[in-house]
Scaffold this motif. Structure first.
Motif, PDB file in Angstrom:
ATOM      1  N   HIS A 185       0.865  -1.174   0.000  1.00  0.00           N
ATOM      2  CA  HIS A 185       0.000   0.000   0.000  1.00  0.00           C
ATOM      3  C   HIS A 185       0.905   1.228   0.000  1.00  0.00           C
ATOM      4  CE1 HIS A 185      -2.924   3.009   1.321  1.00  0.00           C
ATOM      5  NE2 HIS A 185      -3.879   2.137   1.030  1.00  0.00           N
ATOM      6  N   PRO A 190     -13.888   4.699   1.636  1.00  0.00           N
ATOM      7  CA  PRO A 190     -12.812   4.588   0.650  1.00  0.00           C
ATOM      8  C   PRO A 190     -13.011   3.403  -0.298  1.00  0.00           C
ATOM      9  CG  PRO A 190     -11.900   5.113   2.793  1.00  0.00           C
ATOM     10  CD  PRO A 190     -13.360   4.840   3.011  1.00  0.00           C
ATOM     11  N   GLU A 191     -13.544   2.304   0.221  1.00  0.00           N
ATOM     12  CA  GLU A 191     -13.757   1.119  -0.619  1.00  0.00           C
ATOM     13  C   GLU A 191     -14.796   1.395  -1.709  1.00  0.00           C
ATOM     14  OE1 GLU A 191     -11.936   0.128   3.111  1.00  0.00           O
ATOM     15  OE2 GLU A 191     -13.858   1.138   2.711  1.00  0.00           O
ATOM     16  N   GLU A 241     -13.065   3.593  -4.251  1.00  0.00           N
ATOM     17  CA  GLU A 241     -12.027   2.813  -4.931  1.00  0.00           C
ATOM     18  C   GLU A 241     -12.632   1.933  -6.021  1.00  0.00           C
ATOM     19  OE1 GLU A 241      -8.303   2.221  -5.697  1.00  0.00           O
ATOM     20  OE2 GLU A 241      -8.545   2.966  -3.657  1.00  0.00           O
ATOM     21  N   LYS A 281     -12.772   7.449 -10.766  1.00  0.00           N
ATOM     22  CA  LYS A 281     -11.317   7.551 -10.727  1.00  0.00           C
ATOM     23  C   LYS A 281     -10.766   8.056 -12.053  1.00  0.00           C
ATOM     24  CE  LYS A 281      -9.059   4.298  -8.520  1.00  0.00           C
ATOM     25  NZ  LYS A 281      -8.607   2.945  -8.110  1.00  0.00           N
ATOM     26  N   PHE A 293      -7.698  11.198  -2.828  1.00  0.00           N
ATOM     27  CA  PHE A 293      -7.024  10.310  -3.775  1.00  0.00           C
ATOM     28  C   PHE A 293      -5.537  10.652  -3.730  1.00  0.00           C
ATOM     29  CE2 PHE A 293     -11.359  10.707  -4.985  1.00  0.00           C
ATOM     30  CZ  PHE A 293     -11.729   9.525  -5.639  1.00  0.00           C
ATOM     31  N   ARG A 327      -4.905   5.786  -5.391  1.00  0.00           N
ATOM     32  CA  ARG A 327      -5.600   5.015  -4.372  1.00  0.00           C
ATOM     33  C   ARG A 327      -6.365   5.990  -3.486  1.00  0.00           C
ATOM     34  NH1 ARG A 327      -2.964  -0.103  -3.242  1.00  0.00           N
ATOM     35  NH2 ARG A 327      -4.388  -0.330  -1.467  1.00  0.00           N
ATOM     36  N   VAL A 328      -7.446   5.516  -2.907  1.00  0.00           N
ATOM     37  CA  VAL A 328      -8.230   6.365  -2.008  1.00  0.00           C
ATOM     38  C   VAL A 328      -7.695   6.193  -0.594  1.00  0.00           C
ATOM     39  CG1 VAL A 328     -10.524   6.927  -1.145  1.00  0.00           C
ATOM     40  CG2 VAL A 328     -10.246   6.144  -3.502  1.00  0.00           C
TER      41      VAL A 328
END
Length: 363
Positions: free
Chosen positions: A55, A215-216, A219, A225, A269, A273-274
């Protein structure tokens, strides 16, 4: 054959990374990048063959060295090791790993601790600016336990208050790098700001979002995005950052009215990635935007305008981030005198990290 390199693993704020003394790494940047990639196990989405945590928040490196300017105690170079690309990016600061620089410098003898508390003046090489971190050092040793709590980290630890002295425009050349509090890119109104981190602030509702999604959820929205990235690529050049396709800045931030009594609610972001929370300098830039007349953040937030000292709680998915500020506002011009916040850090491991000798045979 492998090469052993001394390092420490330190949790700094809500991130975690490898901390090196500069003299233990290659002098040549290209070779050093290969070493850092190998140490982290990148590129690989699991980073299974290295120390990275798969990550962006756990694929970070801090390189520390003696000061190169008289008003600093140490130099700090941040390097973001990209998880899924063979790339190391130094185009930004990291205010979370910053919290571990003082402890690292004291633990390794770069500076001598005082009895009680030790102020460490840190020269952030990525942006040529200074931060002052106060480290608890009873008996001349770093204290890690304490009662300070920060959202995103379980438990409590010793407090590390950090003051940022001259970070406005440190990456883009100006607090408002486009020269305006608002711009329109691809039909979306936004505010581009740099108070330690280049950040682009946009209303969540302009993307059909509430701004309170997890966030999920964000994402998983490929169309969202893609829209955010298209805007990022255009605004990057307008922010004096050049072609940002291969850079980790600017960060992109969707905002909505605060839900829990704070100043504003954010979804960030970083940039692909968030974020489960918000970065240190990202929070500072968003807080600053809340007091900039005419900005998107000022419109959405609950902050009242005016000069002086104030404390702003920037809400994020796992809590809030408090930023203390001292600003002067004259018309549309904003001068930031001080920005400060609280972090914690903990030394997790010290020893050696191994990389293949084919990558680097050592000094």
């Amino acid at each position: 054959m492998q090469t052993a390199i001394p390092c420490m693993v330190i949790r700094g704020g809500t991130s975690k990374g490898l901390y090196f003394h500069a003299h233990d790494l290659p002098d040549d940047k290209a070779v050093r990048d290969r070493v850092l990639l190998a140490a982290m196990g990148a590129p690989d989405i699991r980073e299974i063959d290295g120390m990275g945590g798969a990550h962006p928040l756990t694929s970070k490196v801090a390189i520390v060295s003696p000061p190169s300017r008289p008003d600093a105690d140490v130099d700090y170079l941040f390097q973001q090791v990209v998880v899924d690309e063979p790339r190391v990016d130094g185009s930004q600061n990291c205010g979370n790993l910053l919290a571990g620089i003082g402890p690292f410098a004291i633990e390794t003898g770069l500076i001598k601790a005082k009895d009680g508390a030790t102020d460490v003046r840190i020269h952030m090489l990525n942006t040529q600016s200074i931060a002052v971190a106060r480290i608890q050092t009873p008996g001349g040793r770093v204290r890690y336990d304490g009662d300070a709590r920060i959202d995103g980290v379980p438990g409590t630890a010793a407090p590390i208050p950090i003051d940022f002295l001259d970070v406005a425009g440190s990456s883009c050349g100006a607090l408002l790098p486009t020269g305006h509090a608002r711009n329109d890119v691809n039909g979306v109104e936004l505010t581009a700001i740099d108070n330690g981190m280049p950040v682009v602030i946009m209303r969540a509702r302009d993307f059909g979002k509430s701004g309170y999604e997890t966030p999920e959820q964000l994402e998983a929205d490929a169309d969202l995005k893609a829209r955010v990235e298209a805007i990022r690529l255009k605004i990057g050049t307008m922010m004096n950052l050049g072609d940002v396709a291969k850079k980790t800045v600017p960060k992109m931030c969707l905002v909505a009215p605060a839900q829990h009594g704070g100043a504003i609610c954010t979804r960030n972001f970083i940039p692909h990635r968030v974020h489960e929370a918000i970065g240190v300098f990202g929070a500072v830039s968003v807080a600053t935007a809340c007091v900039v007349p005419g900005s998107i953040a000022a419109e959405v937030s609950s902050v009242k305008g005016g000069s002086g000292e104030r404390s702003l709680d920037i809400e994020h998915p796992t809590g809030f981030f408090t930023v203390d500020m001292d600003v002067t506002i004259k018309g549309s011009e904003v001068t930031v005198h001080r920005a400060a916040l609280l972090r914690t850090a903990r030394l997790l491991m010290r020893g050696e990290v191994y990389v293949p000798a084919s990558v680097w045979a050592g000094k």
